[in-house]
Design a protein around this motif. Sequence first.
Motif, PDB file in Angstrom:
ATOM      1  N   ALA A 119     -20.115  15.993   6.407  1.00 43.21           N
ATOM      2  CA  ALA A 119     -18.754  15.732   5.944  1.00 43.21           C
ATOM      3  C   ALA A 119     -17.855  15.253   7.079  1.00 43.21           C
ATOM      4  O   ALA A 119     -16.898  14.499   6.862  1.00 43.21           O
ATOM      5  N   ARG A 120     -18.162  15.682   8.291  1.00 46.62           N
ATOM      6  CA  ARG A 120     -17.354  15.307   9.462  1.00 46.62           C
ATOM      7  C   ARG A 120     -17.903  14.063  10.153  1.00 46.62           C
ATOM      8  O   ARG A 120     -17.370  13.657  11.198  1.00 46.62           O
ATOM      9  N   ARG A 121     -18.953  13.471   9.590  1.00 50.50           N
ATOM     10  CA  ARG A 121     -19.621  12.356  10.268  1.00 50.50           C
ATOM     11  C   ARG A 121     -19.806  11.171   9.334  1.00 50.50           C
ATOM     12  O   ARG A 121     -20.828  10.496   9.372  1.00 50.50           O
ATOM     13  N   VAL A 122     -18.837  10.937   8.474  1.00 50.81           N
ATOM     14  CA  VAL A 122     -18.863   9.749   7.627  1.00 50.81           C
ATOM     15  C   VAL A 122     -18.147   8.649   8.399  1.00 50.81           C
ATOM     16  O   VAL A 122     -16.934   8.502   8.328  1.00 50.81           O
ATOM     17  N   TYR A 123     -18.929   7.909   9.166  1.00 51.47           N
ATOM     18  CA  TYR A 123     -18.354   7.006  10.155  1.00 51.47           C
ATOM     19  C   TYR A 123     -18.042   5.628   9.582  1.00 51.47           C
ATOM     20  O   TYR A 123     -18.762   5.102   8.736  1.00 51.47           O
ATOM     21  N   GLY A 124     -16.963   5.022  10.114  1.00 52.24           N
ATOM     22  CA  GLY A 124     -16.687   3.610   9.905  1.00 52.24           C
ATOM     23  C   GLY A 124     -17.047   2.845  11.165  1.00 52.24           C
ATOM     24  O   GLY A 124     -17.800   3.329  12.017  1.00 52.24           O
ATOM     25  N   ARG A 125     -16.486   1.625  11.301  1.00 57.98           N
ATOM     26  CA  ARG A 125     -16.749   0.850  12.517  1.00 57.98           C
ATOM     27  C   ARG A 125     -15.660  -0.202  12.690  1.00 57.98           C
ATOM     28  O   ARG A 125     -14.924  -0.523  11.750  1.00 57.98           O
ATOM     29  N   THR A 126     -15.557  -0.741  13.895  1.00 56.74           N
ATOM     30  CA  THR A 126     -14.692  -1.880  14.157  1.00 56.74           C
ATOM     31  C   THR A 126     -15.562  -3.091  14.469  1.00 56.74           C
ATOM     32  O   THR A 126     -16.673  -2.957  14.979  1.00 56.74           O
ATOM     33  N   VAL A 127     -15.056  -4.246  14.112  1.00 52.83           N
ATOM     34  CA  VAL A 127     -15.771  -5.500  14.341  1.00 52.83           C
ATOM     35  C   VAL A 127     -14.848  -6.423  15.125  1.00 52.83           C
ATOM     36  O   VAL A 127     -13.652  -6.534  14.812  1.00 52.83           O
ATOM     37  N   GLU A 128     -15.378  -7.068  16.136  1.00 55.74           N
ATOM     38  CA  GLU A 128     -14.560  -7.977  16.936  1.00 55.74           C
ATOM     39  C   GLU A 128     -14.074  -9.149  16.090  1.00 55.74           C
ATOM     40  O   GLU A 128     -14.851  -9.796  15.372  1.00 55.74           O
ATOM     41  N   GLY A 129     -12.771  -9.420  16.144  1.00 48.33           N
ATOM     42  CA  GLY A 129     -12.211 -10.558  15.424  1.00 48.33           C
ATOM     43  C   GLY A 129     -12.543 -11.871  16.098  1.00 48.33           C
ATOM     44  O   GLY A 129     -13.030 -11.907  17.247  1.00 48.33           O
ATOM     45  N   ARG A 130     -12.242 -12.957  15.398  1.00 50.89           N
ATOM     46  CA  ARG A 130     -12.565 -14.280  15.934  1.00 50.89           C
ATOM     47  C   ARG A 130     -11.503 -14.822  16.876  1.00 50.89           C
ATOM     48  O   ARG A 130     -11.692 -15.863  17.511  1.00 50.89           O
ATOM     49  N   ASP A 131     -10.366 -14.107  16.936  1.00 51.34           N
ATOM     50  CA  ASP A 131      -9.332 -14.525  17.872  1.00 51.34           C
ATOM     51  C   ASP A 131      -8.599 -13.278  18.340  1.00 51.34           C
ATOM     52  O   ASP A 131      -8.787 -12.178  17.807  1.00 51.34           O
ATOM     53  N   ALA A 132      -7.737 -13.440  19.308  1.00 49.70           N
ATOM     54  CA  ALA A 132      -7.084 -12.297  19.941  1.00 49.70           C
ATOM     55  C   ALA A 132      -6.148 -11.538  19.018  1.00 49.70           C
ATOM     56  O   ALA A 132      -5.842 -10.363  19.251  1.00 49.70           O
ATOM     57  N   GLY A 133      -5.702 -12.177  17.939  1.00 50.47           N
ATOM     58  CA  GLY A 133      -4.755 -11.521  17.048  1.00 50.47           C
ATOM     59  C   GLY A 133      -5.376 -10.851  15.840  1.00 50.47           C
ATOM     60  O   GLY A 133      -4.656 -10.310  14.998  1.00 50.47           O
ATOM     61  N   THR A 134      -6.717 -10.850  15.717  1.00 51.00           N
ATOM     62  CA  THR A 134      -7.388 -10.313  14.549  1.00 51.00           C
ATOM     63  C   THR A 134      -8.057  -8.977  14.865  1.00 51.00           C
ATOM     64  O   THR A 134      -8.716  -8.833  15.902  1.00 51.00           O
ATOM     65  N   ARG A 135      -7.859  -8.019  13.974  1.00 53.05           N
ATOM     66  CA  ARG A 135      -8.566  -6.728  14.070  1.00 53.05           C
ATOM     67  C   ARG A 135      -9.306  -6.495  12.746  1.00 53.05           C
ATOM     68  O   ARG A 135      -8.702  -6.632  11.669  1.00 53.05           O
ATOM     69  N   ILE A 136     -10.554  -6.155  12.822  1.00 53.90           N
ATOM     70  CA  ILE A 136     -11.372  -5.914  11.631  1.00 53.90           C
ATOM     71  C   ILE A 136     -11.864  -4.463  11.654  1.00 53.90           C
ATOM     72  O   ILE A 136     -12.461  -4.010  12.639  1.00 53.90           O
TER      73      ILE A 136
END
Length: 482
Positions: A119-136
Amino acid sequence: MSDPQLPPAAMYIAGAWHTADETFPVHNPADGTLLAELPVARPEDLDLALAATADGFATWRRTQPWERSRVLRRIADGIRAQAERFALIMTLDQGKPLAQSMGEVLASADQFDWYADEARRVYGRTVEGRDAGTRIFVSREPVGPVAAFATWNFPALLGVRKIAPALAAGCSVVLMAPAEAPLCSLLIAEIAHEAGLPAGALNVVSGDGPMISRHLIASDVIRKVSLTGSVPVGAELLRLAADGIKSVSMELGGHAPVLVFADADAERAGRLCARTKFRNAGQVCISPSRFLVHEDVAEAFTEAFVAETREISLGDGRDPATDMGPLTTARRLAGVHALVEDAVANGATVLAGGGPADLPGGHFYLPTVLSGVDDDMRVMAEEPFGPVAPISTFKTFEEAVTRANATPFGLAGFVFTEDLTTAFRAAEELETGMVGVNEMTIATAEAPFGGVKQSGFGREGGTEGVQDYTIAKYVNLRLRSA
């Protein structure tokens, strides 16, 4: 041995116990005695359960993972604290020997323990965006309220394998108690209530299975369907779920092959296979059910298997001397005997057992061993789900694997060999979701449980188990220009 206190003879809805005018009887399969009269859910009862699970989901999904973890751990502790009572109720309800019931009770507690951590380990993730202003960002969210259906052969564990990961993910659950052995489902609800699970997070209903499944699955409240049951039932629930485009997990039938190669310890394998085959009277979805033995060791394997079989003591599961209890239903008794009769009529030889046991009152069938079977016999093609063991021989590795894979089932398979290359090749080539090599006790909370082909899809147990109750949500964020 004194009778245990049974859970309330009622449905558990919105944190309270509910009865109904119509009831159905629950009998002890060992002697036919009446244990309880449970309510038959009406459509209005199911609507109440659906409303409760919708409210429960709204509350439970917002409960922080660490608190969900604490509640699940309390449920695990509650099961262990009542293990003796739980095991005796299971034996009365389903028929298996007390030692096996206790093993199932403790395995059910392990599921809640494991998913208290997950229950404490349902992880998400981040992905590098294609430009400096994008966060995924990708997060995992609970899929929503779950309609859970589990069969009667493991009346606690099969339901818990759905309840524990669903609750860990933040889902709410409506569980249909199996009519053949429903008391354990009610006891789980009782223990969860005492552990502080919020009202509506778990609801348990009972009664007419087809009506309940149709009503629940048709509701817009339900977003996931999970079944442990037969292939025909699985196909029907899939059709029902398709109408609402609902997420589905299916753990269906099996017909597990056992491959015993020439270099195996044939005597050890024979005795271990016999002990495993007749556990829970063979009413186990991953029970070894087709024994393919290399011709060089077939005699030693068969002699050990038959010798172990003849040591099995049948009787009421409450008797400590009992190794194998009754089949849970009269229908199962008739089905097993029909398979044996078909095999004998087509040339098989009975080495042990072969018919119903001469014991009063219950659905007892003698542990049965057949030789001289071929793959055209029903017992080699249909899931036996009972105490019958067909033994056949093979000559080559290729023959063994081809025959092992020649059924529509693909839940579990087993391999006995002392050669590492043979072990890896066989494990890789078997078309099954699970393989045991020189080991037959393979179901455990920390590993994924499930099959391929007509044995279903989705996994219960392990990290994979909780993932099946989540959806991936993707967020693309554009930062304000600097």
